[in-house]
Design a protein around this motif. Sequence first.
Motif, short mmCIF file in Angstrom:
data_model
loop_
_atom_site.label_atom_id
_atom_site.label_comp_id
_atom_site.label_asym_id
_atom_site.label_seq_id
_atom_site.Cartn_x
_atom_site.Cartn_y
_atom_site.Cartn_z
N PRO A 74 0.84 -1.22 0.00
CA PRO A 74 0.00 0.00 0.00
C PRO A 74 0.86 1.26 0.00
O PRO A 74 2.06 1.18 0.29
CB PRO A 74 -0.78 -0.14 1.31
N PRO A 75 0.26 2.42 -0.31
CA PRO A 75 1.03 3.67 -0.30
C PRO A 75 1.66 3.93 1.06
O PRO A 75 1.12 3.56 2.10
CB PRO A 75 -0.03 4.74 -0.63
N VAL A 76 2.84 4.57 1.03
CA VAL A 76 3.55 4.89 2.28
C VAL A 76 3.22 6.33 2.68
O VAL A 76 3.31 7.25 1.86
CB VAL A 76 5.07 4.72 2.11
N CYS A 77 2.84 6.49 3.92
CA CYS A 77 2.53 7.82 4.45
C CYS A 77 3.38 8.07 5.70
O CYS A 77 3.72 7.15 6.44
CB CYS A 77 1.06 7.93 4.81
N LYS A 78 3.71 9.33 5.91
CA LYS A 78 4.50 9.70 7.08
C LYS A 78 3.76 10.75 7.89
O LYS A 78 3.13 11.65 7.35
CB LYS A 78 5.87 10.25 6.65
N ILE A 79 3.86 10.61 9.21
CA ILE A 79 3.28 11.59 10.11
C ILE A 79 4.32 12.69 10.33
O ILE A 79 5.44 12.42 10.79
CB ILE A 79 2.90 10.91 11.44
N MET A 80 3.96 13.91 10.00
CA MET A 80 4.91 15.02 10.09
C MET A 80 4.18 16.35 10.16
O MET A 80 2.96 16.43 9.94
CB MET A 80 5.83 15.03 8.87
N ASP A 81 4.94 17.40 10.45
CA ASP A 81 4.43 18.77 10.37
C ASP A 81 4.61 19.22 8.93
O ASP A 81 5.70 19.63 8.52
CB ASP A 81 5.19 19.67 11.33
N TYR A 82 3.54 19.14 8.13
CA TYR A 82 3.67 19.39 6.69
C TYR A 82 4.01 20.85 6.40
O TYR A 82 4.78 21.14 5.49
CB TYR A 82 2.38 19.01 5.98
N GLY A 83 3.47 21.77 7.18
CA GLY A 83 3.79 23.18 6.96
C GLY A 83 5.27 23.46 7.17
O GLY A 83 5.90 24.16 6.38
N LYS A 84 5.84 22.87 8.23
CA LYS A 84 7.28 23.04 8.50
C LYS A 84 8.11 22.39 7.40
O LYS A 84 9.12 22.94 6.97
CB LYS A 84 7.61 22.42 9.85
N PHE A 85 7.67 21.22 6.94
CA PHE A 85 8.38 20.51 5.88
C PHE A 85 8.43 21.35 4.60
O PHE A 85 9.48 21.48 3.97
CB PHE A 85 7.68 19.17 5.60
N LYS A 86 7.29 21.93 4.21
CA LYS A 86 7.25 22.76 2.99
C LYS A 86 8.11 24.00 3.14
O LYS A 86 8.77 24.43 2.19
CB LYS A 86 5.80 23.16 2.67
N TYR A 87 8.13 24.59 4.33
CA TYR A 87 8.96 25.77 4.57
C TYR A 87 10.44 25.43 4.40
O TYR A 87 11.20 26.18 3.76
CB TYR A 87 8.70 26.32 5.97
N GLU A 88 10.86 24.29 4.97
CA GLU A 88 12.26 23.89 4.88
C GLU A 88 12.65 23.57 3.43
O GLU A 88 13.76 23.90 3.00
CB GLU A 88 12.52 22.69 5.78
N GLU A 89 11.75 22.94 2.69
CA GLU A 89 12.02 22.64 1.28
C GLU A 89 12.17 23.93 0.47
O GLU A 89 13.06 24.05 -0.38
CB GLU A 89 10.89 21.78 0.69
N LYS A 90 11.31 24.90 0.75
CA LYS A 90 11.37 26.18 0.05
C LYS A 90 12.66 26.91 0.37
O LYS A 90 13.30 27.52 -0.49
CB LYS A 90 10.16 27.03 0.43
N LYS A 91 13.09 26.83 1.63
CA LYS A 91 14.32 27.48 2.06
C LYS A 91 15.53 26.83 1.39
O LYS A 91 16.46 27.52 0.94
CB LYS A 91 14.46 27.40 3.58
#
Length: 236
Positions: A74-91
């Motif tokens: 089945p698809p793999v999902c991760k529990i995380m702070d998605y807003g923080k993740f997107k901010y770090e990727e953008k940075k």
Amino acid sequence: MRDFRGLRHALIPEPSEGPPIVRDQRTNRRIRAREVRVVGPNAEQLGVMSLEAALSRAQADGLDLVEISPMAKPPVCKIMDYGKFKYEEKKKASDAKKKQVVVHLKEVKLRPKTEEHDYEFKVRNTRRFLEEGNKAKITIQFRGREITHKELGSAILDDVVKDLKEIAVVEQNPRMEGRQMFMILAPNPKVAQRARELARQAVEAAGKKQEGRPAVPAAVVSATAVGNPTPVASKE
């Protein structure tokens, strides 16, 4: 005689190994699978569970359920702070863009009867351009009956190649275009690598200097803006 400050230039982005472009992942209720394999916030394996159970687990932790491998079964999902993740990727993407080296293409114009001192002046400037990691387009302009003596233009281009052979390679061989003959020189790999390293060091030094600068209080910024309404040009 033409001043180098008036030369045309174009911007050619140098290839870089920046972060790959990642599409937005499905999160929470946007996930379509009935069952998912869940990875916890600390990368621990929580096993396969129903989507509802996974959402409840993420909600209990005050985090998001993010689909990170939709093609898995089945698809793999991760529990995380998605807003923080997107901010770090953008940075990270922004930092990579700042470190990207921009190569300028400088055009150097000569004549079949260019005088020796003018030739030497322009070759010195071309050398400087190349050592900075830029490329140079060497153009011979023919006027009137000069076009019947193309061999003079070829001879000048040969001289330029010989005078710069220790730092430059011919990226595009001489060719005619209308009443002009031109070729393109690029810095050799060693010179280009040194220029990229110097540019990287300059960016890092500027970043450290910016980090060490004390923050300006908001009240001071507001007062300055009111007292001096002169617009500032964007540097984007």
